[in-house]
Scaffold this motif. Structure first.
Motif, PDB file in Angstrom:
ATOM      1  N   GLU A  57       0.839  -1.201   0.000  1.00  0.00           N
ATOM      2  CA  GLU A  57       0.000   0.000   0.000  1.00  0.00           C
ATOM      3  C   GLU A  57       0.873   1.251   0.000  1.00  0.00           C
ATOM      4  OE1 GLU A  57      -3.575  -0.981   2.871  1.00  0.00           O
ATOM      5  OE2 GLU A  57      -1.776  -2.084   3.425  1.00  0.00           O
TER       6      GLU A  57
ATOM      7  N   ASN B 221     -10.758   1.038  -2.126  1.00  0.00           N
ATOM      8  CA  ASN B 221      -9.738   1.802  -1.409  1.00  0.00           C
ATOM      9  C   ASN B 221     -10.310   2.277  -0.081  1.00  0.00           C
ATOM     10  OD1 ASN B 221      -7.290   2.989  -0.903  1.00  0.00           O
ATOM     11  ND2 ASN B 221      -7.518   4.653  -2.363  1.00  0.00           N
TER      12      ASN B 221
ATOM     13  N   CYS C 113      -4.803   4.838   1.902  1.00  0.00           N
ATOM     14  CA  CYS C 113      -4.040   3.587   1.967  1.00  0.00           C
ATOM     15  C   CYS C 113      -3.658   3.037   0.594  1.00  0.00           C
ATOM     16  CB  CYS C 113      -4.840   2.525   2.705  1.00  0.00           C
ATOM     17  SG  CYS C 113      -5.329   2.975   4.377  1.00  0.00           S
ATOM     18  N   GLU C 114      -4.504   3.200  -0.411  1.00  0.00           N
ATOM     19  CA  GLU C 114      -4.427   2.453  -1.666  1.00  0.00           C
ATOM     20  C   GLU C 114      -4.528   0.957  -1.355  1.00  0.00           C
ATOM     21  OE1 GLU C 114      -4.880   3.486  -4.566  1.00  0.00           O
ATOM     22  OE2 GLU C 114      -4.769   5.609  -4.063  1.00  0.00           O
ATOM     23  N   SER C 115      -5.615   0.615  -0.679  1.00  0.00           N
ATOM     24  CA  SER C 115      -5.850  -0.749  -0.201  1.00  0.00           C
ATOM     25  C   SER C 115      -5.930  -1.770  -1.324  1.00  0.00           C
ATOM     26  CB  SER C 115      -7.154  -0.793   0.600  1.00  0.00           C
ATOM     27  OG  SER C 115      -7.188   0.214   1.580  1.00  0.00           O
TER      28      SER C 115
ATOM     29  N   THR D 146      -3.007  -4.208  -2.024  1.00  0.00           N
ATOM     30  CA  THR D 146      -2.585  -5.232  -1.070  1.00  0.00           C
ATOM     31  C   THR D 146      -2.350  -6.570  -1.778  1.00  0.00           C
ATOM     32  OG1 THR D 146      -3.869  -4.177   0.678  1.00  0.00           O
ATOM     33  CG2 THR D 146      -3.226  -6.464   1.034  1.00  0.00           C
TER      34      THR D 146
END
Length: 441
Positions: free
Chosen positions: A58, A230, A248-250, A253
């Protein structure tokens, strides 16, 4: 004996999958009933690595901003919402009481979705979409739903596109600066400021703005589970980091098990080898991944011959078609019609279980992301001051049982296991409201 054991598990809420379906998923490395707590812990660890400047999936993007302490009053702002599918633009005006009104809303396709664009073409299309708002405000709040490095002056440098947008020359550009230059070339008067933000930040700010009088929240989170995926949360102050909203820019992951179907589909995307989480559970990808699951099951002999042939002949499967079958298996939908005409024995039930497992995985992974954000926020320890989580996106709200399952997993992982308190909220025009606030603070 089997009947007794089966009833035992049904009474306790366990999901019993047909043996053939379970065996199929195991052969193809598709994890059913993923442990939300374990995944949340892995995401939490990755978040901390990113904050510390260590290698992480992330981006953990600092925004240098917090929700405003006071309401915005007596101001107007142009709002742009460039999402995974649509480009929306409007004028938002706050009255003397801080109440927002939306006018001159227009919606069109997101530039770069239908065909690849050059940098010049990309920003020219953006500017053309804004012609109806020319000179109607001197500030712009620009919600840009793609990974950006936010600068201290509120601009954003594009790190890369997701959601299958095709405009590679734009990567590395300062989005606000480029748009301002294009608008001025088209005769716009001086734009005092263009504030760039992610849609998760807009959702978070909207959650803060709609809190009722007398309601106390200890922190705020914004989740997007729509075309893409996100989350953003408020990071408490720690060594080297001031208190601020972090994106985060999840979707990036990688701490997730990928099935054979995820791996095969990833190779067909514009950005192979990236956004593992997003490609496994957001709206742009659920349909195509589910289609590969269905075809894999047909090839493995889970369906009768006639239905297998029809399923293998499908060219595509949209999220809407995927969801229609789960909500109403006997309706005359794309899949429902095939089942009615060609299914034998347990074909319809097997198809339902396959699709339901894909939707259920999405819910578990979204819950894991939210759980990690709540723990990272350090808030929610007092039941009278929960963490406010504003959730946006049609995948979250409309896809079969996703919302209900997310809430259930949060209750178990956060409330029961960690004694942390939270509240999920939603609001019409939330992204527009949050973006307008950002454009004026």
């Amino acid at each position: 004996m089997w009947y007794t054991i089966r009833n035992y598990f049904i009474k306790r809420g366990f999901f019993l999958m047909k043996a053939a379906v379970a065996s199929f998923f195991t052969r193809h490395n598709f994890v059913c009933h993923e442990n939300v707590n374990v995944l949340a812990s892995a995401i939490f660890d990755d978040m901390n690595n990113g904050l510390a400047g260590k290698k992480s999936d992330e981006d953990m993007i600092k925004t240098y901003c917090l929700p405003p302490e006071k309401k915005v009053v007596n101001k107007s702002v142009i709002v742009i919402d460039a999402g995974g599918t649509n480009f929306r633009s409007c004028l938002v005006t706050f009255d003397g009481n801080g109440e927002a009104s939306i006018s001159e809303m227009e919606k069109t396709r997101m530039p770069g979705v239908e065909k690849e664009l050059s940098k010049k073409e990309f920003f020219a299309q953006f500017a053309s979409n804004l012609d109806h708002l020319k000179n109607k405000a001197d500030c712009i709040g620009f919600c840009f739903s793609y990974p950006m490095s936010i600068t201290e002056d509120g601009d954003g440098i594009l790190l890369g596109f997701s959601k299958e947008v095709k405009a590679p020359e734009v990567v590395g550009s300062k989005i606000g600066e480029c748009l301002k230059a294009e608008l001025e070339s088209r005769g716009w008067k001086t734009i005092n400021k263009i504030t760039m933000l992610n849609d998760t930040v807009a959702a978070l700010l909207a959650g803060h703005a709609i809190a009722p009088a007398g309601k106390k929240y200890s922190s705020y989170i914004g989740l997007i589970l729509g075309t893409g995926l996100n989350a953003a949360y408020i990071q408490p102050a720690r060594e080297g980091i001031a208190k601020q909203i972090v994106v985060c820019e999840s979707g990036k992951t990688k701490a997730v098990m990928r099935s054979d179907f995820d791996i095969a589909f990833d190779k067909t995307t514009v950005t192979p080898g990236t956004f593992y989480m997003e490609k496994s559970c957001s709206g742009a990808y659920l349909g195509p991944v589910a289609l590969l699951v269905i075809k894999g099951a047909a090839q493995d002999g889970l369906f009768s011959g006639a239905l297998s042939e029809k399923l293998l002949a499908l060219d595509s499967l949209t999220l809407i078609e995927f969801d229609q079958y789960l909500h109403a298996p006997e309706a005359d939908s794309t899949l429902g019609s095939l089942v009615k005409q060609y299914a034998q024995g347990d074909d319809g039930e097997i198809l339902f279980e396959l699709l339901d497992a894909v939707a259920e995985r999405s819910a578990r992974r979204a819950a894991a992301i939210l759980s990690a954000c709540v723990v990272q926020s350090g808030a929610g320890v007092d039941s009278s001051a929960p963490v406010c989580i504003l959730c946006n996106g049609t995948t979250f709200h409309k896809t079969y049982k996703v919302k209900d399952r997310v809430l259930g997993y949060l209750e178990e992982v956060l409330t029961v296991q960690r004694d942390l308190h939270w509240e999920v909220v939603w609001q019409d025009n939330d992204i527009t409201l949050g973006t307008a606030i950002a454009g004026l603070i």
